[in-house]
Design a protein around this motif. Structure first.
Motif, PDB file in Angstrom:
ATOM      1  N   ALA A  11     -21.456 -15.960  37.432  1.00 14.45           N
ATOM      2  CA  ALA A  11     -22.682 -15.646  38.170  1.00 14.45           C
ATOM      3  C   ALA A  11     -22.370 -14.925  39.466  1.00 14.45           C
ATOM      4  O   ALA A  11     -23.250 -14.326  40.095  1.00 14.45           O
ATOM      5  N   GLU A  12     -21.053 -15.013  39.918  1.00 17.05           N
ATOM      6  CA  GLU A  12     -20.672 -14.314  41.140  1.00 17.05           C
ATOM      7  C   GLU A  12     -20.778 -12.804  40.881  1.00 17.05           C
ATOM      8  O   GLU A  12     -20.664 -12.301  39.815  1.00 17.05           O
ATOM      9  N   CYS A  13     -20.390 -12.839  41.151  1.00 16.65           N
ATOM     10  CA  CYS A  13     -20.237 -11.493  40.683  1.00 16.65           C
ATOM     11  C   CYS A  13     -19.083 -10.762  41.278  1.00 16.65           C
ATOM     12  O   CYS A  13     -18.087 -11.380  41.178  1.00 16.65           O
ATOM     13  N   LEU A  79     -20.291  -6.148  39.657  1.00 17.70           N
ATOM     14  CA  LEU A  79     -21.693  -5.925  39.300  1.00 17.70           C
ATOM     15  C   LEU A  79     -21.860  -5.971  37.782  1.00 17.70           C
ATOM     16  O   LEU A  79     -22.843  -6.528  37.259  1.00 17.70           O
ATOM     17  N   CYS A  80     -20.899  -5.414  37.076  1.00 11.77           N
ATOM     18  CA  CYS A  80     -20.957  -5.452  35.622  1.00 11.77           C
ATOM     19  C   CYS A  80     -20.768  -6.868  35.085  1.00 11.77           C
ATOM     20  O   CYS A  80     -21.279  -7.201  34.016  1.00 11.77           O
ATOM     21  N   GLU A  85     -23.239 -11.226  32.033  1.00  8.79           N
ATOM     22  CA  GLU A  85     -23.837 -12.558  31.981  1.00  8.79           C
ATOM     23  C   GLU A  85     -25.269 -12.496  31.444  1.00  8.79           C
ATOM     24  O   GLU A  85     -25.684 -13.315  30.615  1.00  8.79           O
ATOM     25  N   GLU A  86     -26.030 -11.489  31.916  1.00  7.01           N
ATOM     26  CA  GLU A  86     -27.403 -11.339  31.459  1.00  7.01           C
ATOM     27  C   GLU A  86     -27.441 -10.943  29.986  1.00  7.01           C
ATOM     28  O   GLU A  86     -28.326 -11.386  29.234  1.00  7.01           O
ATOM     29  N   ASP A 118     -19.894   0.314  26.358  1.00  5.18           N
ATOM     30  CA  ASP A 118     -21.266  -0.142  26.547  1.00  5.18           C
ATOM     31  C   ASP A 118     -21.733   0.036  27.992  1.00  5.18           C
ATOM     32  O   ASP A 118     -22.912   0.308  28.227  1.00  5.18           O
ATOM     33  N   LEU A 119     -20.845  -0.154  28.932  1.00  2.00           N
ATOM     34  CA  LEU A 119     -21.138   0.003  30.353  1.00  2.00           C
ATOM     35  C   LEU A 119     -20.010   0.794  30.991  1.00  2.00           C
ATOM     36  O   LEU A 119     -18.833   0.562  30.683  1.00  2.00           O
TER      37      LEU A 119
END
Length: 309
Positions: A11-13, A79-80, A85-86, A118-119
């Protein structure tokens, strides 16, 4: 180069126009997809393979670069992490595998379009031309083209380089910016390209170029990483405006919703500014310290994210 790591998801990121763009981008609904039902192509593939393929850059500190163990790290990659996570929530898989795939300035957009990643989590400018091919996340940083020159050089602006050699990294908006100013001001520059920022930097070090032109933050990052503050400096007016974003495939609304939901969550949890400070204010894991305060434009963009809750 592929680096595959198993790990739990953590969740940190553009300045006014960027915020207006964000407002339009963030109008999507925030509902999560029921696992397995009608997933978009990218998400369906991730669910089937239990893997998210992330494109990273080797030498774009502090956004995406390698640590001392040659592991990809950086602001964009964290950030990725939040996006991954999402995605995990969307596809009902909390322990997705992350496959890190090296990309360059020249091949990063094809890598997204051709479904190789994908990203793309690097230092990529989000502009209207590129948006015809790929989609972008909300704003993550604002930069612009400047010049790195030897400290002893008398160069203070692009006009001082008339007839000289400027190196740019192939496939960047900086290459376009230098070619545009070269034509507009009839400078007669010898514009040469290299595959990536590290090679461009090395051409300046080796005296094969009189200046290296790229985004200012990347120039500061390279100087810090190489501890070359006594050798090089960043100078000149901004030659371009470069708002950064995370790239993903165009035309997948569900993926767009997932990406934007991740950013809204970071903003609402007040995690996004501390994350910025971790990579731009505090000392980096590799020992460098940039001390680049968040710009008013970026701070306002982050506030817009929070206000869309």
């Amino acid at each position: 180069m592929h680096l595959v790591l198993w790990r739990p998801i953590r969740a940190e990121c553009r300045i006014l126009s960027a915020c207006l763009l964000l407002a339009g981008l963030l109008a999507a609904p925030a509902s999560a997809q029921t696992a397995g039902e009608g997933l978009s192509p990218t998400l369906a593939n991730i669910k089937a393979t239990h893997t998210v393929r992330i494109g990273y850059r080797e030498s774009s500190p502090p956004f995406s670069f390698l640590d001392h163990s040659n592991r990809p790290i950086g602001y964009s990659l964290e950030l990725c992490d939040a996006i991954v996570e999402e995605i995990g929530t969307e596809v009902d898989d909390a322990n997705l595998k992350v496959d890190y795939i090296k990309v360059t300035s020249d091949d990063r957009i094809p890598a997204v379009v051709q479904n190789k990643i994908d990203l793309e989590c690097g230092s990529t400018t989000a502009n209207s031309e590129r948006a015809k091919q790929v989609a972008f996340s909300p704003l993550i940083f604002v930069a612009g083209t400047k010049l790195m020159v030897p400290k002893a050089s008398g160069v203070t602006q692009i006009a001082n380089l008339k007839g000289k050699t400027v190196v740019v990294t192939k496939g960047t908006t900086n290459e376009q910016a230098i070619n545009n100013v070269n034509a507009k001001q009839s400078l007669g520059l010898n514009v040469v390209t290299s595959p990536d920022h590290e090679q461009s930097y090395q051409m300046l070090v080796d005296g094969k170029a009189d200046a290296f032109a790229t985004d200012d933050i990347l120039l500061y990052g390279l100087i810090a990483r190489h501890k070359s503050q006594d050798k090089f400096r960043v100078t000149g007016d901004y030659l371009s405006y470069d708002p950064y974003g995370i790239m993903y495939r165009k035309g997948e609304k569900q993926m767009k919703d997932v990406v934007e939901r991740a950013f809204r969550r970071l903003a609402s949890n007040r995690d996004i500014v501390p994350l910025y400070n971790k990579w731009f204010i505090a000392r980096l894991p590799t020992g460098e310290k940039l001390n680049v305060a968040i710009s008013p434009q970026l701070e306002e963009a982050f506030k817009v994210l929070d206000e869309t809750q």
